[in-house]
Design a protein around this motif. Structure first.
Motif: not given
Length: 120
Positions: A39, A36, A45, A17, A41-42
């Motif tokens: 991805f 972001s 993260a 990542t 993901m939060s």
């Protein structure tokens, strides 16, 4: 984590990542939201990944009013490239040995084919 800068850089680069984030930043500055987007993901993260990259000196974060762009910092990557370049002689000699072996095998196969035709 080690204070050795090269170790810190390699640790940061170990995650796919983070490497993808660096690849995106190689194209130009981007916001955290833009980084972001690809991805699943939060936000926290992604922020954690950015923090690791920033601590390794691989990115910097600016401030322009409401916009907080991230940008690639190449100096640590030059250190990684210099480290890898020290092994160039090894790779070159390994490839030279492989080339010689392949030529040997190819010559042997060519020679065997010639003998088989001669026997007919």
């Amino acid at each position: 984590m080690s204070d050795d800068r090269l170790s810190v850089t390699f640790a940061a680069l170990a995650d796919p990542t983070r490497r993808a984030i660096l690849a995106r930043l190689a194209e130009g500055e981007a916001t955290v939201k833009e980084l972001s987007a690809p991805f699943a993901m939060s936000g926290p993260a992604i922020s954690k990944h950015l923090r690791v990259l920033e601590q390794a000196g691989l990115i910097s974060r600016g401030r322009d009013a409401q916009w907080r762009p991230c940008r690639l910092e190449a100096a640590p990557l030059r250190e990684v490239a210099a480290f890898a370049a020290e092994y160039q002689r090894f790779w070159d000699s390994s490839y030279a040995r492989l080339d010689a072996y392949l030529q040997f095998v190819q010559d042997g196969l060519h020679h065997e084919g010639t003998e088989a035709r001669d026997e007919r």
